[in-house]
Every structure is written in C-alpha cells, then in structure tokens.
Design a protein around this motif. Sequence first.
Motif, PDB file in Angstrom:
ATOM      1  N   UNK A 109     -14.100   1.085  -5.133  1.00 26.68           N
ATOM      2  CA  UNK A 109     -14.814   0.604  -6.329  1.00 26.68           C
ATOM      3  C   UNK A 109     -14.803  -0.920  -6.395  1.00 26.68           C
ATOM      4  N   UNK A 110     -13.671  -1.519  -6.053  1.00 28.44           N
ATOM      5  CA  UNK A 110     -13.572  -2.986  -6.072  1.00 28.44           C
ATOM      6  C   UNK A 110     -14.516  -3.587  -5.031  1.00 28.44           C
ATOM      7  N   UNK A 125     -13.881   6.511 -14.003  1.00 33.81           N
ATOM      8  CA  UNK A 125     -13.701   5.423 -13.026  1.00 33.81           C
ATOM      9  C   UNK A 125     -14.830   5.391 -11.999  1.00 33.81           C
ATOM     10  N   UNK A 164      -6.888  -3.603  -1.592  1.00 31.82           N
ATOM     11  CA  UNK A 164      -7.624  -4.358  -2.616  1.00 31.82           C
ATOM     12  C   UNK A 164      -7.042  -4.239  -4.023  1.00 31.82           C
ATOM     13  N   UNK A 165      -6.609  -3.030  -4.466  1.00 30.72           N
ATOM     14  CA  UNK A 165      -6.045  -2.977  -5.820  1.00 30.72           C
ATOM     15  C   UNK A 165      -4.864  -3.947  -5.990  1.00 30.72           C
ATOM     16  N   UNK A 209      -6.349  -2.884 -10.929  1.00 31.75           N
ATOM     17  CA  UNK A 209      -7.119  -3.774 -10.053  1.00 31.75           C
ATOM     18  C   UNK A 209      -8.604  -3.690 -10.355  1.00 31.75           C
ATOM     19  N   UNK A 210      -9.076  -2.474 -10.628  1.00 32.64           N
ATOM     20  CA  UNK A 210     -10.494  -2.303 -10.969  1.00 32.64           C
ATOM     21  C   UNK A 210     -10.797  -2.987 -12.304  1.00 32.64           C
ATOM     22  N   UNK A 254     -18.129  -3.255  -6.181  1.00 30.71           N
ATOM     23  CA  UNK A 254     -18.444  -4.219  -7.244  1.00 30.71           C
ATOM     24  C   UNK A 254     -18.664  -5.614  -6.658  1.00 30.71           C
ATOM     25  N   UNK A 255     -17.753  -6.020  -5.767  1.00 26.32           N
ATOM     26  CA  UNK A 255     -17.830  -7.377  -5.217  1.00 26.32           C
ATOM     27  C   UNK A 255     -19.055  -7.565  -4.328  1.00 26.32           C
ATOM     28  N   UNK A 300     -19.250   2.539 -15.371  1.00 30.41           N
ATOM     29  CA  UNK A 300     -17.804   2.666 -15.187  1.00 30.41           C
ATOM     30  C   UNK A 300     -17.036   1.842 -16.227  1.00 30.41           C
ATOM     31  N   UNK A 342     -18.891 -10.408  -9.821  1.00 26.57           N
ATOM     32  CA  UNK A 342     -18.743  -9.928  -8.433  1.00 26.57           C
ATOM     33  C   UNK A 342     -18.466 -11.076  -7.461  1.00 26.57           C
ATOM     34  N   UNK A 356      -5.516   1.667 -11.219  1.00 28.05           N
ATOM     35  CA  UNK A 356      -6.826   1.219 -11.730  1.00 28.05           C
ATOM     36  C   UNK A 356      -6.748  -0.091 -12.516  1.00 28.05           C
ATOM     37  N   UNK A 369     -11.193  11.106 -10.860  1.00 31.87           N
ATOM     38  CA  UNK A 369     -11.688   9.757 -11.159  1.00 31.87           C
ATOM     39  C   UNK A 369     -13.053   9.816 -11.844  1.00 31.87           C
ATOM     40  N   UNK A 411      -9.681   5.155  -3.556  1.00 32.13           N
ATOM     41  CA  UNK A 411     -10.868   5.227  -4.422  1.00 32.13           C
ATOM     42  C   UNK A 411     -11.027   3.913  -5.194  1.00 32.13           C
ATOM     43  N   UNK A 412      -9.918   3.396  -5.708  1.00 36.38           N
ATOM     44  CA  UNK A 412      -9.985   2.132  -6.455  1.00 36.38           C
ATOM     45  C   UNK A 412     -10.424   0.986  -5.533  1.00 36.38           C
ATOM     46  N   UNK A 451      -0.633   7.860 -10.675  1.00 37.21           N
ATOM     47  CA  UNK A 451      -1.344   6.606 -10.399  1.00 37.21           C
ATOM     48  C   UNK A 451      -1.408   5.744 -11.667  1.00 37.21           C
ATOM     49  N   UNK A 510     -21.699  -1.395 -14.480  1.00 40.60           N
ATOM     50  CA  UNK A 510     -21.413  -1.120 -13.078  1.00 40.60           C
ATOM     51  C   UNK A 510     -21.386   0.396 -12.847  1.00 40.60           C
ATOM     52  N   UNK A 520      -7.412  -0.002   0.823  1.00 43.54           N
ATOM     53  CA  UNK A 520      -6.218   0.334   0.042  1.00 43.54           C
ATOM     54  C   UNK A 520      -5.438  -0.907  -0.381  1.00 43.54           C
ATOM     55  N   UNK A 553     -14.799 -11.970  -7.508  1.00 45.13           N
ATOM     56  CA  UNK A 553     -13.982 -10.964  -6.813  1.00 45.13           C
ATOM     57  C   UNK A 553     -14.141 -11.118  -5.304  1.00 45.13           C
ATOM     58  N   UNK A 554     -15.374 -11.339  -4.896  1.00 45.22           N
ATOM     59  CA  UNK A 554     -15.658 -11.545  -3.470  1.00 45.22           C
ATOM     60  C   UNK A 554     -14.864 -12.744  -2.933  1.00 45.22           C
ATOM     61  N   UNK A 576      -5.985   7.806  -4.827  1.00 44.10           N
ATOM     62  CA  UNK A 576      -6.590   6.999  -5.902  1.00 44.10           C
ATOM     63  C   UNK A 576      -6.615   5.514  -5.529  1.00 44.10           C
ATOM     64  N   UNK A 577      -5.615   5.087  -4.777  1.00 42.61           N
ATOM     65  CA  UNK A 577      -5.585   3.695  -4.330  1.00 42.61           C
ATOM     66  C   UNK A 577      -6.805   3.400  -3.457  1.00 42.61           C
ATOM     67  N   UNK A 628       0.803  -1.231   0.000  1.00 43.08           N
ATOM     68  CA  UNK A 628       0.000   0.000   0.000  1.00 43.08           C
ATOM     69  C   UNK A 628       0.832   1.275   0.000  1.00 43.08           C
TER      70      UNK A 628
END
Lengths: 79, 404
Positions: B57-58, B95, B166-167, A43-44, B61-62, B100, A52, A41, B90, B53-54, A35, B105, B164, A55-56, B50-51, A20
């Motif tokens: 979003x993850x 994003x 998750x990305x 990862x997104x 979504x999940x 998105x 989903x 992004x 973003x 924010x991402x 970034x 999504x 943070x 990912x979960x 941004x990390x 991180x």
Amino acid sequence: MSSYPWAAGYIDDGDRPKLVTSRFEHEDSYTLERYHATGGYAGLRAALGRTPAEVHDEVRGPPCWVVVVPGSPPAPSGA
Amino acid sequence: MLGRGGAGFPAGTKWGLMPAGKYPRYLVVNGDESEPGTYKDRLLMERDPHQLVEGCLIAAYAAGLSQVFLYIRGEMPLAHERVAVALNDAYAAGYVGKNILGTNFSVDIVLHWGAGAYVVGEETALIESLEGKRGEPRLKPPFFPAAIGLYGQPTIVNNVETLSNLPWLLVNGAQAFTAIGTATSPGTRMVAVSGHVVRPGVYEIVNGTTTFRDLLYGDEFCQGIRDGNELKAFVPGGGSAPWFTPEQLDLPFEGKLVGAAGSMLGSGAIMVMDHTTDIPTAALTLTRFYAAESCGQCTPCREGGTWLERVLQRVVDGRGTHADLAQMMEIGESICPGAFPHAASERLGLAATPFPYKMTTICFVGPSAYAPVHSALTLFRDEFEAKIVERRHIPVSIEAVGAH
C-alpha cells in the motif's frame, strides 16, 4: 529464546535490530489483531499524511545517479 | 532502500523509472522465491503477511499505482493461505479497496498463485505468467518493465522483503533506517544459511557491516562448521552465484565489495560446504537444477545447460576424460562469452574476476547452470582430475589429490 516452533528455521539470537522480523516471536504474528497490537498499519497512516512525492523521497533517499549498462545481466528476481 | 530480490537496485529509483502520465500502472510483488537455498520471503509471507500488505500500500501510494498483483510461488501453500486471510481482513478493515482510511487513495490487491517454475522469478517471465501466458522471460530492451510491463503498462516489480521494510521505514524515518548498516548498504537484510554449519537458518543481519565470518562462525549466528570440520567453500548469494572459499570470509554483506571479489549477494542464500564435500557432485546438484528449469527459449541455455549436466554427470560417475573438462568450459563460453567471475585463490595464485558476466541468453538461468561448474573447475580442478585419473568417488579431499 533463539527460535520458535511456529517460525521453523528462523533464529533471532543476539541484540540486533529487527526491522522485518520483530513480530516473529509471537505465535499469532500473522493475524490482524497482533499486527494492530504491535503498531501495524502505522506506516500506512504516516504515508497518507504526506504527499506521494514526499513518501517517494523518503524511500529513495538522497539523489543519486544510477548507470544502467545495456547487456549487463539482470537480477535473479525482482529487486 | 536497496531492493532485496537480487539486483540490489534502489527501490525508490525503480519507482521513478515509470514514464510520466501513463496510466494505469501496476505493482507486481515477486513472491516467487525459488532460488536454491533461499527461504526468507516464505517466512515473511507466512509469519507477517500484513507487513507485506502494508508495504504494498505504501509503495502504491508513493508511485501512484492503483492495482497490485501479489504473485506467490505455487509450492508455498501456507504463505498463500496466510496472505489471502490477511488481504480479506485488510479489505474488511478498510486498509485495502476504495477510499482507504477515508482518503482519496484507492488500491486493489489481487493474489495470484504461481505454478512452480523457477524462471518465473525473473520479473518479465513473472509478468508473462500473470498475463496467463507461458512463463518465459521477455526480450530486452526494454530492460525494465517500468516502461512496458504488465499488459503493456508501466509496472514496478518489487521483492517481498523490499516491500516488508517499508512500514518500518515510514514509521521510523529514513534517518533511522540509514543509521543501521552502511551508507551504501543501509538497513538489515534477511539471509538463509543452509549446509554444513552447526545452526543453519534464517537470520536478519545488519547490512554492510556483518561479514561472512560473523555469520558462519558467530555465536549468535551459525556457530561454526558442523563437527568441527574445516570450511571448504560457500555460495554467497543463492545457487546461481559464483562460489567463495575461506579466503573471502572477511568480506561484509556489501554488494560492491562482493561483486569486486567475484560473486554476488543475490537472493541472500548462503550454502556452506565443509571439507568432506565432493565438489564435482555439489556442482552437479546445482547445474542439474538450472538445466531442468530452463524454459527452452534460448539455445545456449537449453542445449548448454543440458550438456553441462550430462558431461558433469559423466565425470562424477568416474567415466570422464580430460577432454570433458575442456568441453564444459567451452559450453560455458557459449553461454557467457569472455571472462566469467570467480574468487581469488592464494593457493592457486589466482586473482579475482569481478562480477558481472556477459551472456548470450535473455535471462540468467543459462549462466546460472554454468556458475557452479565454472567455480568448481576453477577453484577445485584437482578434484575433477582425481575423478578422471583415479575414478574415485566421494569424499575426494584436496590433501589426497596432492599426495597422489
């Protein structure tokens, strides 16, 4: 380099994995440009390429039992 | 992926606690980092918004969420500014918002600025604050806002550091993530070290394998105690955690082991006290904070915290009596009935009492006011005795008390 004037208090001596804090070495780490330049992004995009539920499962890991005992103290802050 | 906010609850499991078919459901980001000694989430928000924010979003979504509320502590204006700019960028880049990256999504993220109340770090108090009410913890049950949360809807509350991560996890995969650390504590974690070390600061350490000795004495970390002094005690998980002594230095950052040893990893804040520390005064500093931050809802916390502070102040000022020491423990018993966690001490012939504790309050603020008092009185009672018998002020050393 062990610390950065723009990230006062943060120290990254040693060869440890940085999950991180990998962008802290860049002065402009908070910008969208940096970034993007450092894999932001991705990862997104990877997540949106799956369902989903997939990912979960990736975040949850292998199935496990969690026992919640009523009356046990809550966390000091959001987990 | 264990949560990094204090409880160490598995993030993915938490997402799965929401009742099926109930919408809308929300994600609330707990950026109200207020635990004494903790300043890691602030850095994450300031340096890599941004990390975060991402990560939001993850998670959205999940877990099937369409609305995120990002709650940032009021005293962190730079973090607020950086996250606000990141969100605008973003949105502009596609994003965040509708459809998105060309998918079906859609998520909106709302930024909310807290007003500086410590208790709002408790997730239900944070939800109350978000709803525009006074930030007071909600009665339990329900124990988790996943069932009934923001505006009565299923709500996940996640910590900044948790999200943070998750990305990286999505890019590199769960296998790479679990390859770092141990099976029960995978990945890394941020820790903030303050106090009497050569190099205090925020470090990202490997979870589960790094020990407190590594962290406090390692060349790549804190490089030992300042001025070559002896370590006297340290708080291993934020101001509300029971204290450890050098006997616990070889414990790793592993929640179960630390819990069994009588404390918690909590928010990842380690506060270090060397041998010059006046222990009763150090305890007073922490207890005063929690007494002041009580929301006042629960009598044991509102009255107990205040009285703990007053009695302890009297002892520190050299006006205390032995009855005051007994009274502080009695007040603590009214907040946390039964055995309270503490570390083992070979010097005192004490075995550890494991975490957690029972409590008569809705949230942890009352017990947090008692924790430093209990730790200090249990592990360093001789220093309190010295205050009472000798009316001495700092520094009171263990050696001097023993010689008396």
